[in-house]
Design an enzyme around this catalytic site. Structure first.
Site, mmCIF file in Angstrom:
data_model
loop_
_atom_site.group_PDB
_atom_site.id
_atom_site.type_symbol
_atom_site.label_atom_id
_atom_site.label_comp_id
_atom_site.label_asym_id
_atom_site.label_seq_id
_atom_site.Cartn_x
_atom_site.Cartn_y
_atom_site.Cartn_z
ATOM 1 N N SER A 124 -1.593 -0.047 -5.354
ATOM 2 C CA SER A 124 -0.893 0.466 -4.366
ATOM 3 C C SER A 124 0.505 0.629 -4.669
ATOM 4 C CB SER A 124 -1.073 0.333 -2.959
ATOM 5 O OG SER A 124 -0.250 0.360 -1.886
ATOM 6 N N TYR A 149 -2.734 -7.516 2.857
ATOM 7 C CA TYR A 149 -3.291 -6.312 2.168
ATOM 8 C C TYR A 149 -2.298 -5.998 1.007
ATOM 9 C CZ TYR A 149 -3.407 -1.425 0.838
ATOM 10 O OH TYR A 149 -3.640 -0.627 0.064
ATOM 11 N N LYS A 153 -3.497 -6.577 -3.436
ATOM 12 C CA LYS A 153 -3.523 -5.808 -4.370
ATOM 13 C C LYS A 153 -2.635 -6.483 -5.536
ATOM 14 C CE LYS A 153 -5.675 -2.022 -2.576
ATOM 15 N NZ LYS A 153 -7.118 -1.697 -3.113
HETATM 16 N N1 UFG Z 1 4.810 6.795 10.690
HETATM 17 C C1 UFG Z 1 5.607 7.156 12.005
HETATM 18 N N2 UFG Z 1 4.524 7.133 12.844
HETATM 19 C C2 UFG Z 1 3.113 6.786 12.844
HETATM 20 C C3 UFG Z 1 2.849 6.235 11.497
HETATM 21 C C4 UFG Z 1 3.601 6.480 10.380
HETATM 22 O O1 UFG Z 1 6.745 7.643 11.987
HETATM 23 O O2 UFG Z 1 2.275 6.661 13.611
HETATM 24 C C5 UFG Z 1 5.812 6.733 9.572
HETATM 25 C C6 UFG Z 1 6.173 5.186 9.029
HETATM 26 O O3 UFG Z 1 7.242 4.520 9.637
HETATM 27 C C7 UFG Z 1 6.378 5.778 7.528
HETATM 28 C C8 UFG Z 1 5.810 6.952 7.397
HETATM 29 O O4 UFG Z 1 5.581 7.650 8.380
HETATM 30 O O5 UFG Z 1 7.988 5.878 7.452
HETATM 31 C C9 UFG Z 1 4.255 6.769 6.478
HETATM 32 O O6 UFG Z 1 3.598 5.707 7.079
HETATM 33 P P1 UFG Z 1 2.275 5.320 6.730
HETATM 34 O O7 UFG Z 1 1.751 4.431 7.500
HETATM 35 O O8 UFG Z 1 1.241 6.779 6.792
HETATM 36 O O9 UFG Z 1 2.059 4.940 5.332
HETATM 37 P P2 UFG Z 1 2.950 3.729 4.706
HETATM 38 O O10 UFG Z 1 3.874 4.114 3.633
HETATM 39 O O11 UFG Z 1 3.680 2.617 5.730
HETATM 40 O O12 UFG Z 1 1.722 2.902 3.871
HETATM 41 C C10 UFG Z 1 1.046 3.415 2.887
HETATM 42 C C11 UFG Z 1 -0.455 3.018 2.845
HETATM 43 C C12 UFG Z 1 -0.470 1.475 2.391
HETATM 44 C C13 UFG Z 1 0.311 1.400 1.244
HETATM 45 C C14 UFG Z 1 1.621 2.040 1.325
HETATM 46 C C15 UFG Z 1 2.304 2.112 0.005
HETATM 47 O O13 UFG Z 1 -0.854 3.113 4.171
HETATM 48 O O14 UFG Z 1 -1.734 1.169 2.216
HETATM 49 O O15 UFG Z 1 1.232 3.224 1.753
HETATM 50 O O16 UFG Z 1 3.414 2.567 -0.059
HETATM 51 F F1 UFG Z 1 0.312 0.252 0.905
#
Ligand code: UFG
Length: 338
Positions: A124, A149, A153
């Site tokens: 990841s 998590y 990885k």
């Molecule tokens: N976000 C919101 N509201 C929500 C969910 C997410 O505003 O309800 C925003 C987050 O703040 C972020 C973006 O949407 O800016 C993406 O968030 P995600 O939770 O979809 O994904 P992340 O980038 O936080 O994490 C993902 C995977 C992880 C991985 C990571 C790698 O979930 O497993 O990418 O960069 F490790």
């Protein structure tokens, strides 16, 4: 090739099984269904018209793994199985380290005993930690993860690198995924998280379906063009195709390669909401909420190495991702449950 996919019933696993089968490979799945359903594998068979041999077992179980490897000769393994919820890993670190590390070690020990030395691992972009600069390149120093998590990885990457150093016959491809979204365009397989989704796109689709009231946008004061977080969203079918290329690459090379799978393009949370609303003609009510702890402002890939080594690049665009995510949700309001 005959390929074992651990966690092959999951979101990325199931899409990869479809692409492997369509490319003419033979697929065996091992999954313990803690966060996936058998129905996903049935639908993989339905979509491809091919059969998949399925083992319900835990990859941490050495006897079960021994049994599977004694019944087959695999050309390669793709290791998807693992616990993957960032917040849950902070609350339950021991469970995450035990499960993710034990399963990787048990798998590698079984592979070594049977002379199967090719593995593609689901890593990841989280291993990059808080980046000094974007786009992220594979040769950048990883300064440390922000949650257990991510550390699992990171540690599994190190374990696999060590195995390669000790035995040059191994071929290891560490695929660092950016943000996989979308679904198979048939609408038959897709992401099916337990409970309230943590990730952006499954949350948006549940809001659009009226199952959740509104989206919380976690912060609009980041140093990004519109203040909301920027990520490299990649269509899961593109990602799945990347695994087919990675297996074929591993067959021809030995040693260890780290490869980003992303598009190289960053979109903000508001970009995603607006694209989803436009392409699907449906409103996604949202409110601006405080930043989510552990989130970073921007994360997107330099995808050139994947093109150079694997001959792969993402082909689907943001509209495809939004359309396919919604089709899956609309056609399967309760996921794989009837
Ligand atoms: N976000 C919101 N509201 C929500 C969910 C997410 O505003 O309800 C925003 C987050 O703040 C972020 C973006 O949407 O800016 C993406 O968030 P995600 O939770 O979809 O994904 P992340 O980038 O936080 O994490 C993902 C995977 C992880 C991985 C990571 C790698 O979930 O497993 O990418 O960069 F490790």
């Amino acid at each position: 090739m005959k390929i074992l996919t651990t966690g092959g019933a999951g979101f990325i696993g199931s899409h990869t099984c479809v692409e492997l089968l369509n490319a003419g490979h033979e697929v065996v799945v091992v999954d313990n269904f803690v966060n996936s359903q058998k129905e996903a594998v049935h639908r993989v068979e339905e979509l491809t018209g091919k059969t998949v041999q399925l083992y319900e077992a835990d990859v941490c179980d050495p006897d079960a793994m021994e049994q599977i490897f004694s019944e087959h000769t695999f050309d390669a393994v793709i290791h998807f199985a693992g616990l993957k919820a960032v917040g849950e890993s902070v609350a339950q670190p021991m469970r995450y380290y035990r499960n993710n590390l034990d399963s990787a070690l048990t798998l590698c020990e079984t592979m070594a005993r049977h002379g199967c030395k090719r593995i593609v691992f689901s890593s990841s972009a989280t291993v990059y930690g808080v980046p000094d600069e974007v786009p992220l390149r594979e040769d950048m120093f990883c300064k440390g993860c922000t949650n257990p998590y991510g550390w699992t990885k990171y540690m599994i990457e190190k374990i696999l690198m060590g195995i390669c150093d000790a035995d040059p016959e191994w071929s290891v491809v560490l695929l660092r995924y950016f943000n996989p979204i979308g679904a198979h365009e048939s609408g038959r397989i897709g992401e099916n998280p337990n409970g309230i989704p943590n990730n952006l796109m499954p949350f948006i689709t549940k809001v659009a379906a009226g199952q959740l009231d509104h989206l919380n946008i976690f912060g609009n004061d980041y140093n990004t063009p519109d203040g909301t977080g920027v990520r490299d969203y990649i269509h899961v079918v593109d990602l799945a195709r990347g695994h087919v290329n990675a297996c074929e690459y591993a067959q021809q090379h030995s040693g260890c390669e780290i490869i980003n799978l992303g598009t190289g393009v960053g979109y903000s949370v508001l970009d995603i909401v607006h694209a989803f609303e436009k392409v699907n003609g449906i409103k996604v009510p949202y409110v601006i909420a405080p930043r989510r702890p552990g989130d970073i402002a921007e994360c997107y890939s330099d995808p050139r190495k994947a093109e150079q080594l694997l001959g792969w690049k993402a082909e689907k665009n943001l509209d495809d991702m939004c359309r396919d995510s919604w089709r899956w949700q609309k056609n399967n309001p309760n996921g794989y449950q009837a």
